[in-house]
Design a protein around this motif. Structure first.
Motif, PDB file in Angstrom:
ATOM      1  N   ASP A   9       8.596  -3.455  -6.821  1.00  0.00           N
ATOM      2  CA  ASP A   9       8.632  -4.589  -7.864  1.00  0.00           C
ATOM      3  C   ASP A   9       8.997  -4.210  -9.114  1.00  0.00           C
ATOM      4  O   ASP A   9       8.241  -3.224  -9.429  1.00  0.00           O
ATOM      5  CB  ASP A   9       7.302  -5.401  -7.577  1.00  0.00           C
ATOM      6  N   LYS A  12       9.994  -7.767 -15.421  1.00  0.00           N
ATOM      7  CA  LYS A  12      10.808  -7.800 -16.561  1.00  0.00           C
ATOM      8  C   LYS A  12      10.198  -8.256 -17.785  1.00  0.00           C
ATOM      9  O   LYS A  12       9.212  -8.840 -17.465  1.00  0.00           O
ATOM     10  CB  LYS A  12      11.847  -8.506 -15.796  1.00  0.00           C
ATOM     11  N   PRO A  17      13.479 -13.569 -15.898  1.00  0.00           N
ATOM     12  CA  PRO A  17      12.669 -13.983 -14.594  1.00  0.00           C
ATOM     13  C   PRO A  17      11.920 -12.859 -14.056  1.00  0.00           C
ATOM     14  O   PRO A  17      12.295 -11.693 -14.153  1.00  0.00           O
ATOM     15  CB  PRO A  17      13.785 -14.321 -13.568  1.00  0.00           C
ATOM     16  N   TYR A  18      10.762 -13.078 -13.085  1.00  0.00           N
ATOM     17  CA  TYR A  18      10.009 -11.781 -12.778  1.00  0.00           C
ATOM     18  C   TYR A  18      10.806 -11.596 -11.143  1.00  0.00           C
ATOM     19  O   TYR A  18      11.140 -12.771 -10.550  1.00  0.00           O
ATOM     20  CB  TYR A  18       8.762 -12.290 -12.493  1.00  0.00           C
ATOM     21  N   GLY A  19      11.085 -10.395 -10.730  1.00  0.00           N
ATOM     22  CA  GLY A  19      11.531 -10.191  -9.560  1.00  0.00           C
ATOM     23  C   GLY A  19      10.741  -9.290  -8.688  1.00  0.00           C
ATOM     24  O   GLY A  19       9.986  -8.620  -9.264  1.00  0.00           O
ATOM     25  N   ARG A  83      13.804 -10.723  -1.104  1.00  0.00           N
ATOM     26  CA  ARG A  83      14.154 -10.501  -2.670  1.00  0.00           C
ATOM     27  C   ARG A  83      13.680 -11.713  -3.060  1.00  0.00           C
ATOM     28  O   ARG A  83      14.348 -12.719  -2.749  1.00  0.00           O
ATOM     29  CB  ARG A  83      15.611 -10.046  -2.800  1.00  0.00           C
ATOM     30  N   THR A  85      13.074 -13.909  -6.966  1.00  0.00           N
ATOM     31  CA  THR A  85      13.185 -14.141  -8.224  1.00  0.00           C
ATOM     32  C   THR A  85      12.428 -15.398  -8.743  1.00  0.00           C
ATOM     33  O   THR A  85      12.666 -16.430  -8.332  1.00  0.00           O
ATOM     34  CB  THR A  85      14.699 -14.456  -8.835  1.00  0.00           C
ATOM     35  N   TYR A  86      11.485 -15.219  -9.585  1.00  0.00           N
ATOM     36  CA  TYR A  86      10.609 -16.325 -10.200  1.00  0.00           C
ATOM     37  C   TYR A  86      10.889 -16.567 -11.521  1.00  0.00           C
ATOM     38  O   TYR A  86      10.791 -15.737 -12.146  1.00  0.00           O
ATOM     39  CB  TYR A  86       9.132 -15.766  -9.891  1.00  0.00           C
ATOM     40  N   SER A  87      11.113 -17.855 -11.916  1.00  0.00           N
ATOM     41  CA  SER A  87      11.541 -18.077 -13.121  1.00  0.00           C
ATOM     42  C   SER A  87      10.691 -18.950 -13.944  1.00  0.00           C
ATOM     43  O   SER A  87      10.827 -19.314 -15.228  1.00  0.00           O
ATOM     44  CB  SER A  87      12.877 -18.605 -13.222  1.00  0.00           C
TER      45      SER A  87
END
Length: 159
Positions: A9, A12, A17-19, A83, A85-87
């Motif tokens: 992980d 960012k 976004p967090y990935g 995978r 991606t949280y925004s």
């Protein structure tokens, strides 16, 4: 725990976004471990308990379907890639495996029911795809060579 489970992980900057990325063995133990890791990672972003429960439910249904159906009868457990991606507004997921394709190369419809019917007395089994469809959107499935690819988006409630 002997199940293979690894993650990579990268947090960012706050404006992006967090990935996260997880690779797990297609086994119930590894699914459980991966769900715990993902929930803990997303909890650090102060998601509400409701959002965390919805994410965990959708992911549990999806990953367990891969274990139970895509790799059913396989001589050894395969791998599942996740995978995310949280925004802040949603969580977008990409799930891959090299198990059997979906029947007819399409997503199952799932048993229909309404959100308010999710109660204490649902019978066991058969509701996975109905729940996934109810709690997520932008579901897409494709088969690319030997690989199954499922993408979906989980809208997140404010709060």
């Amino acid at each position: 725990m002997s199940a293979l489970y690894r993650h990579n992980d990268a947090v960012k900057p706050a404006s992006a976004p967090y990935g996260f990325e997880v690779t797990l063995e297609a086994s119930p133990d590894a699914v459980c471990a991966a769900l715990g890791h993902i929930r803990a990672e997303l909890a650090r972003h102060r998601l509400s308990k409701e959002n965390l429960e919805v994410i965990e439910l959708v992911m549990a249904e999806t990953l367990n379907n891969v274990v139970e159906h895509a790799y059913a009868g396989a001589p050894q457990a395969g791998l599942i890639g996740v995978r995310g991606t949280y925004s802040g507004e949603d969580l977008r997921l990409r799930i891959t495996d090299i198990g059997k394709p979906m029947p007819g190369f399409t997503l199952p419809a799932g048993k229909p029911f309404k959100r308010h019917e999710i109660a204490d007395v649902l019978p066991e089994g058969g509701f996975g795809w109905g729940l996934i469809r109810l709690l997520s959107c932008n579901l897409a499935y494709s088969r690319m060579g030997d690989m199954n690819l499922l993408t979906l988006r989980i809208p997140l409630a404010a709060g």
